[in-house]
Design an enzyme around this catalytic site. Sequence first.
Site, PDB file in Angstrom:
ATOM      1  N   CYS A  97      30.512  -4.551 -14.414  1.00  0.00           N
ATOM      2  CA  CYS A  97      31.048  -4.105 -12.953  1.00  0.00           C
ATOM      3  C   CYS A  97      30.250  -2.810 -12.867  1.00  0.00           C
ATOM      4  O   CYS A  97      29.604  -2.042 -13.616  1.00  0.00           O
ATOM      5  CB  CYS A  97      32.477  -3.898 -13.203  1.00  0.00           C
ATOM      6  SG  CYS A  97      32.929  -2.678 -14.075  1.00  0.00           S
ATOM      7  N   CYS A 100      30.753   0.415 -15.296  1.00  0.00           N
ATOM      8  CA  CYS A 100      29.891  -0.017 -16.338  1.00  0.00           C
ATOM      9  C   CYS A 100      28.715   0.968 -15.921  1.00  0.00           C
ATOM     10  O   CYS A 100      28.274   1.575 -16.996  1.00  0.00           O
ATOM     11  CB  CYS A 100      29.587  -1.167 -16.936  1.00  0.00           C
ATOM     12  SG  CYS A 100      31.338  -2.245 -17.334  1.00  0.00           S
ATOM     13  N   ASP A 514       1.551   6.913  15.100  1.00  0.00           N
ATOM     14  CA  ASP A 514       0.146   6.970  15.124  1.00  0.00           C
ATOM     15  C   ASP A 514      -0.444   5.987  16.172  1.00  0.00           C
ATOM     16  O   ASP A 514       0.193   4.823  16.333  1.00  0.00           O
ATOM     17  CB  ASP A 514      -0.745   6.744  13.875  1.00  0.00           C
ATOM     18  CG  ASP A 514      -2.314   6.612  13.772  1.00  0.00           C
ATOM     19  OD1 ASP A 514      -2.768   7.627  14.586  1.00  0.00           O
ATOM     20  OD2 ASP A 514      -2.899   5.729  13.353  1.00  0.00           O
ATOM     21  N   ASP A 708      -1.259   4.262   9.659  1.00  0.00           N
ATOM     22  CA  ASP A 708      -2.185   3.167   8.800  1.00  0.00           C
ATOM     23  C   ASP A 708      -3.319   3.794   7.851  1.00  0.00           C
ATOM     24  O   ASP A 708      -4.090   3.173   7.258  1.00  0.00           O
ATOM     25  CB  ASP A 708      -2.639   1.948   9.497  1.00  0.00           C
ATOM     26  CG  ASP A 708      -3.672   2.346  10.264  1.00  0.00           C
ATOM     27  OD1 ASP A 708      -3.635   3.376  11.145  1.00  0.00           O
ATOM     28  OD2 ASP A 708      -4.601   1.481  10.764  1.00  0.00           O
ATOM     29  N   ASP A 712      -3.681   9.797   8.279  1.00  0.00           N
ATOM     30  CA  ASP A 712      -2.156   9.991   8.388  1.00  0.00           C
ATOM     31  C   ASP A 712      -1.190  10.213   7.080  1.00  0.00           C
ATOM     32  O   ASP A 712      -0.188  10.797   7.378  1.00  0.00           O
ATOM     33  CB  ASP A 712      -1.491   8.475   8.908  1.00  0.00           C
ATOM     34  CG  ASP A 712      -2.238   8.127  10.325  1.00  0.00           C
ATOM     35  OD1 ASP A 712      -2.227   9.121  10.926  1.00  0.00           O
ATOM     36  OD2 ASP A 712      -2.512   6.759  10.544  1.00  0.00           O
TER      37      ASP A 712
END
Length: 813
Positions: A97, A100, A514, A708, A712
């Site tokens: 659970c 735990c 961008d 991309d 950037d």
Amino acid sequence: MSKVKCDHCHLEFDESVMIKENDLNFCCKGCQGVYHLLKDDGLDSFYDKLGNKTISPPLEIDDDVDRFDSKSFEEMFISTTDDGFKQIDLIIEGIHCAACVWLNERILYDTEGIVSADINFTNNKAKIIWDEDVIKLSEIIKRIRSIGYNAYAYDSSSADKEAAKAKRDYFIRMMVAVFASVNIMMLGVAKYTGFFTGMDDEIKSYVHLGEFIFATPVVFYSGWIFFRGAYYGLRNRILNMDFLVSSGVVFTYIYSLFILFGAKGESYFDSAAMIITFVLVGKYLEVIGKKSAVDTLDKIKGTLPLEATIIENGIKKSLPLNSIKVGHIIELRAGEKVCIDGIITNGEGSFDESSLTGESIPVYKKQGQKVFSGTINSDSVIRYEVTKTYKDSTLNSIVTLLEDSLRSKPKIEYKANEISKSFSITILSLSLLTFIVWYFFGLDLGFDYDGTNHFEKSFIVAISVIVIACPCALALATPIASLIGISELAKNGLLFKEAKYIESMAKADTLVLDKTGTITKGELKVVKARILDDNIHKLNLLYSLIDTSNHPVSKSVKKYLQKEYDLISKDLSSIKNIEAKGIKANYKNVEGKVFQLLGGNIDLLKENGINYKFDSSNTVYLFAINKRVIATFELIDEIKENAKELISDANKNAIKVIMLTGDNKKVASRVASKVGIKEFVAGINPIEKAKYIENLKKEGKTVIMAGDGINDSIALAKSDVAIAMGNSSDITISVSDIVLLNNSLESLQKAFSISRRTYKFIKQNLLLSLVYNAITIPLAMLGYVIPLVAALSMSLSSLLVVANSMRIKQKDK
């Protein structure tokens, strides 16, 4: 040899095997270790309570623990982080659970030398990072075992076997509980019928005996996992859900034993058995719910073959994926999957990349182009050179990202954990208060009882308070919703490196985009070219200059020149990339004369003393030799599909959209107006982009950025959540928090949508669990709920949270 008594287990043993430490005697290293663990954790009062009673010595699970520190084990399972720490994936055996998970993480985080320890609630897989100079892996394993759990290195085949074994054991315990409870219910029908119609005490005692026979295996076999969890929780001073279940069952069972052996009243063996049964069934259904949520991950992991055919010295042979190295040549036949990333060296064909991008249309690839692991070679035999190891390949990286995201926790989960820490203590206090009020003040809300069963009524009401409270629902509220959300995001080609970014995306108020490759396709097309000097030698220099760049503008001009002319590349020197402007280089001819080459936008020419007027709303590329313009190119970049929809959706959800680009203002304005962006900044370089992001954050904005290119990467690193498009460079992806595999803006829109929906259901789950407890606990305190109904209610509350989380899969109407 004389006999001595162990200071831990109190068992007598032969003095010849004694471990002597100051005035203490231990029969084995296990007892010595547990003694010091209890003492170090401030639990040495345990021995005062133990008195003269004996206990079993600790079980040695594996005496060959030193193997975890061996060189061969390290090479197979351990890696090194960028910070120089050691990292391993372990399977923690015995977790059943969320409590735990919390217990194991707390113990590990409190251990000196462990940098981080995060456990995946769905598959019990732990990612542990530690400082080898401070602690060894074998010591970490011992630490985990000291609290009653076992750990071993994660291996997909052995992990599956262990998971199947644990699931089978769980199922057997549940079925024993169900079988016995059904029989107890049949006896219960007779008992409660007799209560109203009259039943001899002798017959009633036989009914109690029958209930005792059926309830005992349920309590001590089926319920063992709860007692075990409660025991180790108490050893580490934690009152968890297991303790609430166990205490409710034990008190009810002991009270029923008094009734069985002659005390006056009704036995509640049926309630003790039902509490275990209902909670077990509820947790088993919870496991099934979690399993369905991680099916996406299982499918991805199961797609790769185990070995590949390599060509070495003209001979074909099969090698396991872990043994294949960079530079090996792999032969791939039609219908086979690419197992490791590489570049095609021989042949050409179509590849099904739907497993990565979601696009069903095959992608044609030829010599020199990249192939990615997980994709399928559709129609031909090709050979390719391996460029990455299996560990770093695309598909394995995706699996690692998914597992890491499932293991991580949103901020809201930490808040929920803080609430649940004091939950059990509060419930036990309320239960005690309930008993006192009922017993000493004779609370009567219409129940018909006399002095003989006054204690019984008070006791049963108090037990109901313990049993009906459900910290499990509170603990499940966030992880189960995060799990399903991450799974849904993955199905849509969205890889979240950590689950916490779901919350950040849901609460974002600013989206920075961008332009090239993000809003636009990044596939520029030359629409107008002016060659002012068509000398083939000068065009060769232009071709040589653009051949040194991977910028989309340079690639497009190069493509145009290749189509229109037959050019060759020359050797250039002093090549310099000027950010957001272009490239400059030198060429030295055979006579020793040096020519200065410039290629880029109008700002680059002005910076180098060239006063050239050129007015265009398109992207412009200008080429000059020795300050004389030789050629001009105008290019356009098509807007991506769904760009307008993304901006519109962002505006509807009060997210401000800003476009940053290094392109000129006219081009930026044209693109912004087409997609509906009201605010943009043009002619900005990577450093300025990063500063712009920093300023937004200083204003208190939660900034999401998508890009991309390598240019950037600095700005992405500064944002709250960095999103890399699928065609991004490796550097961009490495600094990003989310990767869009299919490079689609529709996926970015889905990232916001699914994140918002997931976060909404997390808050709903927390509200459901809190409202449930706020309503049911007072009802139980007032005596309106018997333990049997309380156990059923507790299980249903957990299942309600799971069922509500499954609604994340439903699309917004």
